[in-house]
Design an enzyme around this catalytic site. Structure first.
Site, PDB file in Angstrom:
ATOM      1  CE  LYS A   1      61.714  -9.704  50.261  1.00  0.00           C
ATOM      2  NZ  LYS A   1      62.771  -9.061  51.036  1.00  0.00           N
TER       3      LYS A   1
ATOM      4  CB  THR B   1      53.461 -10.746  40.661  1.00  0.00           C
ATOM      5  OG1 THR B   1      53.662 -11.766  41.623  1.00  0.00           O
ATOM      6  CG2 THR B   1      52.059 -10.243  40.734  1.00  0.00           C
TER       7      THR B   1
END
Ligand code: ASP
Length: 322
Positions: free
Chosen positions: A239, A187
């Site tokens: 996560k 990301t």
């Protein structure tokens, strides 16, 4: 007090054996994007514009898990998501479930500026993108050969993951490193503050490899993956399910606001004391121009610079590249 910027390209179990041909393009990309952000701040561009600009650059680089290069769902499709927040006004925008929008972060900004809402997803978000005339392409544009391979390996291991050594499901399964040693992509996010203390944050992702169709992670959730107020700006990675549970980005700001912690103390507390090990990393800047880049994973692709001349590009602890 001066400007400061920090950006990330994902946190995870990044093997130190990452081959140079896999590592160097990402280091170059971080260096390039840092340069773009620094130049923009030096030219007095508002931090909100700076974080959008830098995240767009990162989205366009296929080495990261956002825009082109987004990881694939369990159906082999892309569902991209992003958010952006302005610390001054607390205005924010978010999008999920994008399949054709080239720069999700810019659509998030349009949601923030052109709608009465904060968050649009799936068909509604795509329809809004068409109305706004943003760049849209066939969804095959986003799918890279590496991500087809990543999905295949994730399916074989029956895992949903940010990489191959941090499984969310079936923790008992044997670890299966990616064949080319390149198990980690991440990301992207950017935080910035100008010399007047104006703050902004933006984050963008393709999510997790082999995620269920329709799964939404932390990235577009204000207070989880992204947050900015008058004290700090935060962008998280890792996560998503852990980051959402921990309200990671907001907690950094809350510890500063309610407990009087410094940016670095607050970031370290959230990452090292409040979130499970191996699940999170973040970049943050404060109104005073401090930078924090904390993670409890093996590494985090990251870069930062401040007005007083400090500049850093790094992946692992004590592995400073610049
Ligand atoms: N946080 C992202 C998600 O869970 C993944 C990442 O940061 O790499 O969707």
């Amino acid at each position: 007090m001066g400007w400061a910027i920090a950006l990330h390209g994902g946190a995870g179990d990044i093997p130190r054996s990452l081959p140079p041909e896999r590592r160097q393009p990402r280091e170059e990309a971080l260096r390039h994007c840092l340069h773009v952000g620094v130049q923009a701040l030096q030219a007095n561009m508002p931090p909100l514009d700076v974080v959008e600009l830098v995240v767009r650059e990162l989205e366009n680089i296929p080495h990261f898990n956002a825009g082109k290069g987004s990881v694939l769902t369990n159906n082999g499709t892309v569902e991209m998501e992003a958010s952006i927040m302005d610390g001054n006004t607390m205005k924010c925008g978010a999008v999920s479930g994008l399949t054709t929008v080239v720069n999700a972060v810019s659509l998030a900004r349009l949601v923030m500026e052109k709608t009465p809402h904060i968050y649009l997803a799936f068909d509604g978000a795509e329809e809004f993108a068409r109305q706004q005339g943003v760049e849209m392409v066939d969804s095959s544009h986003f799918i890279t050969a590496e991500n087809i391979e990543r999905l295949q390996q994730a399916k074989e291991a029956n895992r949903v993951q940010i990489d191959y050594t941090q499984p969310i499901q079936n923790d008992t399964k044997k670890e299966t490193p990616f064949a080319n040693g390149d198990s980690q992509i991440g990301t992207v996010g950017c935080v910035a503050v100008d010399s007047h203390g104006n703050l902004a944050s933006a984050t963008s992702t393709g999510g997790l490899v082999n995620k269920m169709v329709g799964r939404i992670g932390d990235t577009p959730i204000i207070g989880a993956g992204t947050y900015a107020n008058e004290l700090c700006a935060v962008s998280a990675t890792g996560k998503g399910e852990s980051i959402i549970r921990g309200t990671v980005a907001r907690d950094v700001a809350a510890l500063m606001e309610f407990k009087g912690l410094s940016l670095i103390e607050a970031a370290n507390c959230v990452v090292h004391e409040r979130t499970p090990k191996g699940t999170v990393g973040l970049v943050a800047v404060s109104a005073a121009g401090e930078v924090a880049m904390s993670y409890n994973t093996t590494g985090m692709f990251r870069a930062s610079a401040t007005e007083d001349g400090f500049s850093e590009i790094a992946i692992w602890p004590a592995a400073k590249i610049e």
